[in-house]
Structure formats: structure tokens, C-alpha cells
Design an enzyme around this catalytic site. Structure first.
Site, PDB file in Angstrom:
ATOM      1  N   ASN A   8      -0.222   2.068  -5.821  1.00 22.61           N
ATOM      2  CA  ASN A   8       0.036   3.391  -6.395  1.00 22.61           C
ATOM      3  C   ASN A   8       1.391   3.878  -5.883  1.00 22.61           C
ATOM      4  OD1 ASN A   8      -2.594   4.030  -4.260  1.00 22.61           O
ATOM      5  ND2 ASN A   8      -0.595   4.852  -3.717  1.00 22.61           N
ATOM      6  N   LYS A  22       1.842   9.786  -4.830  1.00 25.12           N
ATOM      7  CA  LYS A  22       0.475   9.309  -4.694  1.00 25.12           C
ATOM      8  C   LYS A  22      -0.507  10.465  -4.898  1.00 25.12           C
ATOM      9  CE  LYS A  22      -2.768   7.552  -1.251  1.00 25.12           C
ATOM     10  NZ  LYS A  22      -2.963   6.987   0.096  1.00 25.12           N
ATOM     11  N   SER A  45      -8.612   2.047   4.548  1.00 31.97           N
ATOM     12  CA  SER A  45      -7.253   2.471   4.909  1.00 31.97           C
ATOM     13  C   SER A  45      -7.050   2.452   6.417  1.00 31.97           C
ATOM     14  CB  SER A  45      -6.983   3.878   4.368  1.00 31.97           C
ATOM     15  OG  SER A  45      -6.993   3.869   2.962  1.00 31.97           O
ATOM     16  N   ASP A  81       0.842  -1.200   0.000  1.00 33.58           N
ATOM     17  CA  ASP A  81       0.000   0.000   0.000  1.00 33.58           C
ATOM     18  C   ASP A  81       0.876   1.248   0.000  1.00 33.58           C
ATOM     19  OD1 ASP A  81      -2.121   1.722   0.186  1.00 33.58           O
ATOM     20  OD2 ASP A  81      -2.935   0.906   2.035  1.00 33.58           O
TER      21      ASP A  81
END
Length: 513
Positions: A264, A279, A156, A34
Site C-alpha cells: 500500500n 496509507k 506488523s 511494507d
């Protein structure tokens, strides 16, 4: 004696399909970090400030793709794409669910077919351990999308309420984030061990290095508080090593495809490896991510392929390897890139690959050329001074009460990518073979290339649907023009309407005009 022999033969006969299936159907492990930047893995960039010996070894023993892309520079749409092989405008997850902002009423539609569902139909055991972020209401939870098991945080790890869910039950609130990487890897190893005699698909979407950064005792170095990001990368790398060691120990090495990539580009504190942006931005630093694949006997070592590919390609590639059926009733944007994983010189199956920002198509890359049809936008926090950046307080930062992680988080002054280059505007063209950092806009020198890329871009844009705006569950009544505070939702249950007493003053009431 005869009865005993007959029973043994019966047991052997019943076990044959499982044994044959395991031999003919390779296992698949998909590790999805992540916010891990292209330059956060040492073997991808000379500028990498971190040591990643296990990932480097994995790359030496397998294949690296050095021009590998996600479809958006942020989380949920990227996650839906890697599981479905479809661009966000097709699977419709174009924004991030966020319970603390009232964004509860959308997720990956049931009509979409995930890698897990595709392999489950072939008899695979399936599990997801880690971040989901494809809908946190009952109808979108992982076990509705082909996973037999789930353990993790549904969005998240900085969104209220941060709570750990097993299957469909909350099992920890608040969450001790320091041990998340370790616990997810432990679960993964147990799953592999339990299912070593049958084919399995393991999806391991780690929480790290998404903020708030957190790391276990074995890797935390409080005497050097400015390198927490490096501590997190060290643990993530080590746990990839633990996973690979398990496969070797169980003699599953040559029967298991292991993929490592990221959703990402990096947040503050990370490294893009000399790429522009980060990001949230459609510069290379937001869309280009590291990719490693390893499967001894199928993927040779030392493959380094620079042709373009992306997360859209994983579903059809895994289908080709396992003999699973790709859904034939819909457009699959990805292609089988197994030839690219076996040969450094294999060409891309794509004429072009696309990037999105929100509900709009934003970029196209074809060959060495990249066109930003939409303006990539200014730096994040561009309106803040250096002093304000240094003093910035993250509303989703560690608080010692609900968000449990070290306080020494990366600051907005620690930008992970290049901040130089021609000012952002629409219709910027870059030759990435000469200018990987997107510094010099050459659109004026190559009008025909701009015209050709724009034609391809607009043809894809014609396929975009009208996106419905989901209902918002934000519970506060904030006067126009005032900042909207995040709801510090109380966890412990899969519900998103419990407000702490300290925020009850914001609840909706009649507002005098």
C-alpha cells in the site's frame, strides 16, 4: 567397473526430472515491501527524495508499471490478494489481524489457493521470509498455505507481542528490528543457493519501511537523525541488489522472474511522488504503488507501461509463465499481464479496477477516470493542532523494552502526500491523465462518465457477501467513552493472552452501572 557405470547411469536418470523441471519451470521471487510509497523509488517520481540505484537498475533491465494498484490502502487484505489473485471481498480478509487489539480470530481461509500452493503442486520449493499478516493462530500460519519454510513476524512489526517465528516456534523475543531486512535477505539468499538445481518460489515480504523504522549499522546515520526513512530505503534497495547479484552468480538470472512492489502507500516520512493521500486512504497515494519486474530473455529492458493493472494479476501471470494451473473452481479477478511486461504499449486486460475500504467497495478506476463512490475521508489526525501533531506519542512506537528500534521515528507532521485539493466527499470524479494528484473534482462536468462508472461499480458490489464478525479477544474492561489501550502482550510463545502486571488493573471485572 560395470557396477560403477550402472550406478552412475542410475543417479543421472533419477536426476533428469529435476534438471528438466528446473529448465522448463522458471523460478519466481516476489519482493513485497511494507508501506513503500510510489515516490519512494527514485525512477517512479521526480519528487523522490531517496536514492535507489539498485531498484532503478532493475527497472532499466526490466519493466515498470506506472499505474499499478493494490485493492486496499492497508496491509492484510492487500497481502491476501497478491497471493490469491482475488479481491478482498472474495477471499474475505477485509481487516487487519492485531493481537494487541484482540483481533485474533480470522485469517486467510484454508479454502483459498495461494501462489505457493499452485506452484508447490508443480514441484516447486517454496519459502516465505518476512511479514505474514494473514492470521497468527495455528490454522492460518504460512506452512498451512503452501510454504515449506517460514521465518518472520506474523503481523506488523509494531504490534504486541513483536516476536520472530521460525516455522511455528518463537525464536526471538523481543526482536532486534535493526537487522530484520538483512536477516530476511540472508535467508532468501541461502534458500536460492540451496534450491538452485530445482524450481523455487520465494516470497519475501519485508518489514520495512513499516514503522517502527529500523536499519542495520551499515546504513544507520545517527549524525542526521531526521533521515531514518532514507536510511531504511537505502538498505532495502541495497538488499534487492544483493539478491539480484546472487542470481547472476549462480547463473539463475534468465531463469528467474523477480517482482518488486508494495502492499500500500506510505506512512509518515515516505513519499507518494506527488499523489494525494497516504496509507489508510483511498486516494491515489494509498492505492497506487511502484511495480518492477525483471527476467532477462523474457522481459525486455526499458519497458515502461502506463496501462492499469494490480496485485490481483500476479497469480494468473505467474501461472502463465510457469505453466501452473489457475484454480478453475472460483473467480480469479486477475489476468495475465505478461504482455504488459514485454511491451510498453500493451493495453490493460481490465476494463476497470477497484479499491476497497473495510468491508465496502470504495473506488473504481477505468481508463483515465477514477470515481470515489465513497467519501475518501479527512486527513488522519485532522482534529489535532500542529503542536499536538509534533508532540504526538505513538502507542506502538519504540519503547526500548519490547519494541526495539531507533527513537527518531517520522512524525505525523511529515505527511507523505498532497494534502490540498477539493474537499473530500462522495461521488468525486478525477481525470488522472490531467490531474494525477486528484485536486479538482470534475463530476459535475461529466455526469455520463459518473453514471457509467457507477453502474460498473454497483454490478461488482452486488457480488459482495455478508461478512461475519469474528469473536474479539480483547481482555480489558474499559468503561464506555474511554479510549481502549492496546494490550502490551507478553511474547515468547504463540499465545495472545499474557498481560504484564502493569496492565492487570484493566482486566475484565464486573463494572458497576
Amino acid at each position: 567397473m560395470v557396477k560403477s557405470l550402472t550406478l552412475q547411469l542410475l543417479i543421472l536418470t533419477l536426476s533428469l526430472p529435476t534438471i528438466c523441471l528446473a529448465e522448463s519451470s522458471p523460478n519466481v521471487i516476489l519482493i513485497f515491501a511494507d508501506d513503500l510509497g510510489y515516490g519512494d523509488v527514485n525512477c517512479f517520481a521526480e519528487q523522490c527524495p531517496f536514492a535507489t540505484p539498485h531498484l532503478d537498475q532493475m527497472a532499466r533491465e526490466g519493466a515498470m508499471l506506472t499505474n499499478f494498484y493494490v485493492p486496499t490502502p492497508y496491509c492484510a487484505p492487500s497481502r491476501a490478494t497478491i497471493l490469491t489473485g482475488r479481491y478482498p471481498f472474495r477471499h474475505t480478509v477485509v481487516n487487519n489481524p492485531a493481537p494487541d487489539a484482540g483481533l485474533n480470530n480470522f485469517g486467510l481461509p484454508q479454502s483459498e489457493v495461494t501462489i505457493a500452493e499452485m506452484l508447490q503442486a508443480k514441484g516447486y520449493a517454496t519459502a516465505c521470509y518476512g511479514k505474514w499478516h494473514l492470521g497468527h493462530q495455528e490454522e492460518w500460519l504460512p506452512r498451512t498455505q503452501g510454504f515449506d519454510e517460514y521465518y518472520g513476524i506474523l503481523y506488523s512489526n509494531d504490534m504486541f507481542p513483536v516476536q520472530l517465528v521460525e516455522q511455528e516456534e518463537v525464536v526471538e523475543y523481543p526482536v532486534v528490528q535493526a537487522t530484520l531486512t538483512q536477516r530476511y535477505t540472508d535467508r532468501a539468499i541461502n534458500f536460492i543457493t540451496q534450491h538452485q538445481e530445482e524450481p523455487f518460489f520465494l516470497y519475501l515480504p519485508h518489514a520495512m519501511p513499516h514503522k517502527p523504522l529500523a536499519v542495520s549499522d551499515d546504513y544507520y546515520t545517527p549524525e542526521t537523525p531526521n533521515d531514518l526513512y532514507g536510511d531504511v530505503i537505502a538498505e532495502l534497495d541495497s538488499d534487492v541488489g544483493r539478491l539480484l547479484d546472487t542470481l547472476k552468480k549462480l547463473s539463475l538470472d534468465e531463469r528467474t522472474l523477480v517482482i518488486f512492489t508494495s502492499d500500500n502507500g506510505p506512512w509518515y516520512g515516505g513519499c507518494t511522488g506527488g499523489l494525494r493521500g497516504m496509507k489508510g486512504k483511498t486516494w491515489e497515494g494509498g492505492l497506487k504503488v511502484p511495480f518492477i519486474a525483471r527476467m532477462p530473455g523474457v522481459i525486455p529492458g526499458q519497458v515502461r507501461n502506463s496501462s492499469i493493472a494490480g496485485t490481483i494479476d500476479l497469480l494468473p501471470t505467474i501461472a502463465a509463465l510457469t505453466g501452473a494451473e489457475v484454480p478453475a473452481d472460483r473467480t480469479i479477478d486477475g489476468r495475465n499481464i505478461l504482455p504488459m511486461l514485454q511491451d510498453s504499449d500493451a493495453p490493460s486486460p481490465h476494463d476497470a479496477i477497484y479499491g476497497m475500504q473495510g468491508q465496502r467497495l470504495a473506488t473504481i478506476r477505468s481508463g483515465d477516470w477514477k470515481l470515489h463512490v465513497r467519501n475518501p475521508g479527512p486527513l488522519r489526525f485532522h482534529n489535532l493542532s500542529e503542536k499536538e501533531l509534533e508532540e504526538y506519542i505513538d502507542p506502538r512506537g519504540p519503547d526500548g523494552v519490547i519494541l526495539l528500534a531507533p527513537f527518531e521515528q517520522a512524525r505525523p507532521t511529515e505527511h507523505p502526500g498532497l494534502t490540498t485539493g477539493d474537499a473530500p466527499t462522495e461521488m468525486m470524479l478525477f481525470d488522472l491523465s490531467r490531474d494525477p494528484g486528484e485536486q479538482i473534482n470534475v463530476a459535475a462536468k461529466h455526469p455520463q462518465i459518473v453514471k457509467d462508472l457507477l453502474a460498473k461499480f454497483e454490478a461488482v458490489e452486488q457480488e459482495f457477501p455478508e461478512f461475519e464478525k469474528p469473536a474479539n479477544d480483547y481482555l480489558f474492561a474499559i468503561p464506555p467513552g474511554k479510549p481502549r489501550p492496546l494490550m502490551r502482550l507478553i511474547g515468547g510463545e504463540l499465545r495472545y493472552d499474557r498481560i504484564p502486571k502493569s496492565q492487570e488493573k484493566y482486566l475484565k471485572k464486573a463494572i458497576s452501572k
